[in-house]
Enzyme design. Structure first.
Site, PDB file in Angstrom:
ATOM      1  CG  HIS A  17      60.667  13.341  62.327  1.00  0.00           C
ATOM      2  ND1 HIS A  17      60.809  14.370  63.238  1.00  0.00           N
ATOM      3  CD2 HIS A  17      59.327  13.093  62.271  1.00  0.00           C
ATOM      4  CE1 HIS A  17      59.619  14.729  63.698  1.00  0.00           C
ATOM      5  NE2 HIS A  17      58.705  13.964  63.133  1.00  0.00           N
ATOM      6  CG  ASN A  65      51.162  10.829  64.114  1.00  0.00           C
ATOM      7  OD1 ASN A  65      51.563   9.676  64.040  1.00  0.00           O
ATOM      8  ND2 ASN A  65      50.224  11.305  63.317  1.00  0.00           N
ATOM      9  CG  ASP A  90      63.305  15.526  65.034  1.00  0.00           C
ATOM     10  OD1 ASP A  90      62.674  14.701  65.727  1.00  0.00           O
ATOM     11  OD2 ASP A  90      62.751  16.287  64.221  1.00  0.00           O
ATOM     12  CG  ASN A 111      53.098  16.433  65.461  1.00  0.00           C
ATOM     13  OD1 ASN A 111      52.501  17.276  66.107  1.00  0.00           O
ATOM     14  ND2 ASN A 111      53.162  16.467  64.139  1.00  0.00           N
TER      15      ASN A 111
END
Length: 178
Positions: A17, A65, A90, A111
């Site tokens: 991520h 997020n 990513d 997100n």
């Protein structure tokens, strides 16, 4: 400005991520600059000079997020509009070793991108996205654990190749838009 999406560096740096931050660190190394923590922006910053312009590099050091708030804060400070930002992130829909540059609106379920769009505007504004492939797990229920895990060595090798290619594409892009 060029932003690499990530989760807090210490715990999540080596995860899939955080590929966006890997890209920013590689770009900083290419331009021989160091990223420094800037607490007022909740992240790490550096500046590069290219084609007579100052380009700010930024890695938020908060959860994915909610990173849109930090990106909005630094962009507002430097008077940078969303359509002047390249966001590296990513991408599950690209295999490891590939990257694609895109200029469009939307978050495709990511997100971090959703948070950016929410903080900048409710209107549809195109912005640059550098999608760096991480592949997708076979089971959709494993996506969260997949993106928050460390890639295998062969994936890391492929991701690093795609990051080097992305740096060359970024340099070409900067030449076109300045």
């Amino acid at each position: 400005m060029i932003v690499g999406l990530s989760n807090p560096k210490k715990k999540y740096h080596n995860t899939r991520h955080n590929i966006g931050s890997w890209y920013i660190y590689s770009l900083a190394k290419y331009f021989n600059v160091l990223l420094k923590e800037e607490k007022k922006f909740f992240g790490f910053v550096a500046s590069i000079k290219t084609y007579s312009n100052d380009i700010h590099l930024f890695i938020p050091n908060i959860f994915m997020n909610i990173n849109g708030g930090a990106i909005y804060k630094i962009a507002s400070f430097y008077n940078i509009d969303l359509n002047e930002i390249l966001v590296a992130h990513d991408d599950l829909d690209l295999v490891s070793g590939t990257s694609k540059l895109k200029y469009s609106y939307g978050h495709s379920g990511h997100n971090g991108l959703r948070s950016i769009i929410t903080h900048f505007s409710k209107k549809k504004i195109n912005f640059y996205r550098l999608r760096i492939g991480i592949g997708r797990p076979n089971n959709k229920k494993e996506i969260s654990s997949f993106v928050l895990s460390r890639p295998f060595n062969e994936e890391i090798y492929l991701i690093n190749i795609s990051i080097q290619n992305a740096i060359q594409n970024t340099i070409a892009l900067l030449g076109k838009i300045t």
